[in-house]
Design a protein around this motif. Structure first.
Motif, short mmCIF file in Angstrom:
data_model
loop_
_atom_site.label_atom_id
_atom_site.label_comp_id
_atom_site.label_asym_id
_atom_site.label_seq_id
_atom_site.Cartn_x
_atom_site.Cartn_y
_atom_site.Cartn_z
N GLY A 283 -54.05 -14.59 -37.28
CA GLY A 283 -53.53 -13.35 -36.72
C GLY A 283 -54.29 -12.18 -37.30
O GLY A 283 -55.50 -12.27 -37.54
N ASP A 289 -50.70 -16.56 -38.86
CA ASP A 289 -49.68 -15.72 -38.25
C ASP A 289 -48.34 -16.47 -38.18
O ASP A 289 -48.11 -17.23 -37.25
CB ASP A 289 -50.14 -15.29 -36.86
N HIS A 297 -45.18 -20.84 -37.38
CA HIS A 297 -46.20 -20.09 -36.65
C HIS A 297 -45.57 -19.40 -35.45
O HIS A 297 -44.65 -19.91 -34.81
CB HIS A 297 -47.32 -21.02 -36.20
N THR A 298 -46.08 -18.20 -35.14
CA THR A 298 -45.49 -17.41 -34.06
C THR A 298 -45.79 -17.98 -32.68
O THR A 298 -45.10 -17.64 -31.71
CB THR A 298 -46.01 -15.96 -34.14
#
Length: 421
Positions: A283, A289, A297-298
């Protein structure tokens, strides 16, 4: 079928695959094994030596030997956990595969990223060529940390420079810890009065958590250390004994300034590992990220991260990895078992700031810089109790508890701050 459209096949398969065999990786693997002995777990890490890096401030200050901070990696890998002695090279998250630098493809059901960060020595011109000689030292280098103590002992007056690069770096207090220990040693030896000690930092604050700054400013004033804000080291000439800084003034104008030194302690610039920067998981700034609370994780639900590599706003310290470990373990197991993810990381980090021999300011804090002391005394005040924690207790907790998966987290108490005198 077109062979280019065929799914990538894994050479090996694990339920949980961990990238990184440092503090976070070993701790997570050990805890997972204790909670679910039947899990298939693999750890990817090429290094054969494991270091207790918080001890390197003490090595540089002559309190601990380098040998005490090192162990063989193979002796720390938990039983029934597979060690893949290679480096991760690329990721294929849609196929849930990690490709290693030896060409091997390793599959996973859940991936945990904790390879730490990288030290960018070569971003400072001339530094790699002179590190470890000409009075240029660094506690961030396993190969050269002992030279720090050599430099401190050998200085008989003159100019000593201590640097700190732009954030983020691991253990943000470490660059100033060694400045205090050095100054305290020179004070006891009777040479501080003929020594110019400068702490030059790229930022504009002595420490990120304002609550602890007055104690650190007191140490700076006590030793007569000169604080130079907005000074970022960009070049070193070891033979000429000069260091060049990029200086930013109040109008944001930048200029170069060269300073002479007799001793230079360098904290190198730091960043996410290159293989992470170019991965699908990166990210802002190249860091992994993840959700700052769940550490998942997003974008990829099967991927989690902890330790120095993640892009959260907490301090990059061993204490943070220790606090993140049970959160990761709880949430990964819930994810595997189809349960809701409920464990939450509050941003806890800690920095035992050695402001002198036998004196430590024990800084503990949460997201947003909220103080979170673990003990019922004003931890802003330098104490021998915190020194014993730093030099004796914490190494024991690390080797015998955290890396064995039997760590008992000490509760922290933000509410105690209001009673601090």
């Amino acid at each position: 079928m077109n062979e280019n459209l065929m799914p990538i096949q894994a050479d090996k398969q694990f339920t949980v695959l961990i990238v990184g065999g440092g503090s976070a990786g070993i701790a997570v693997a050990a805890r997972l094994r204790r909670e679910r002995p039947s899990l298939s777990i693999g750890i990817i890490d090429p290094s054969t030596t494991h270091a207790y890096q918080p001890g390197w401030t003490l090595v540089g200050g002559g309190v601990m030997s380098l040998r005490e901070t090192l162990r063989q990696e193979g002796g720390l890998i938990p039983d029934h956990v597979s060690w893949l002695r290679a480096a991760a090279e690329s990721f294929q998250p849609d196929e849930q595969i990690v490709t290693l630098d030896n060409g091997q493809r390793v599959g996973y059901r859940r991936l945990i990223l904790c390879p730490g960060l990288q030290l960018d020595w070569d971003k400072i011109e001339g530094l790699p060529e002179t590190l470890g000689k000409n009075g240029v030292c660094s506690n961030y280098s396993m190969q050269h940390v002992e030279y720090t103590w050599t430099c401190i002992q050998g200085l008989n007056g003159g100019t000593a420079l201590f640097t700190q690069p732009p954030m983020p770096i691991k253990c943000a207090g470490a660059p100033q810890k060694i400045a205090y220990l050095a100054a305290d040693f020179w004070r006891k030896e009777g040479v501080l009065n003929r020594t110019e000690v400068d702490f030059l930092l790229a930022g504009d604050a002595l420490f990120g958590v304002a609550y602890y700054r007055p104690s650190l400013q007191y140490a700076v004033d006590y030793y007569g250390i000169n604080l130079r804000y907005k000074h970022n080291l960009v070049a070193v000439d070891g033979k000429a004994k000069t260091a060049t800084f990029e200086v930013t003034d109040s109008a944001n104008n930048k200029s170069l300034e060269t300073r002479s030194f007799d001793m230079l302690h360098v904290t190198p610039p730091q960043s996410a590992p290159d293989f992470i920067k170019k991965s699908p998981f990166a990210g802002a700034g190249g860091w992994v990220d993840v959700d700052p609370s769940t550490l998942r994780h997003t974008k990829y639900d099967t991927v989690f991260g902890l330790g120095d590599v993640i892009g959260t706003s907490n301090a990059k310290t061993m204490a943070a990895a220790r606090a993140q470990t049970p959160v990761i373990v709880t949430n990964v197991l819930a994810s595997l078992e189809g349960r809701p993810i409920t464990a939450s990381y509050d941003g806890y980090g800690a920095c035992p700031l050695t402001v002198g021999y036998g004196k430590v300011v024990l800084a503990e804090f949460l997201y947003g810089g909220k103080p979170a002391p673990s003990f019922p005394y004003d931890q802003r005040k330098p104490s021998r109790f915190a020194w014993v924690l730093k030099t004796k207790i914490f190494p024991h907790v690390y080797w015998d508890m955290m890396l064995r998966g039997r760590d008992l987290s000490v509760p922290h108490h933000p509410e105690w701050v209001k009673d601090a005198g």
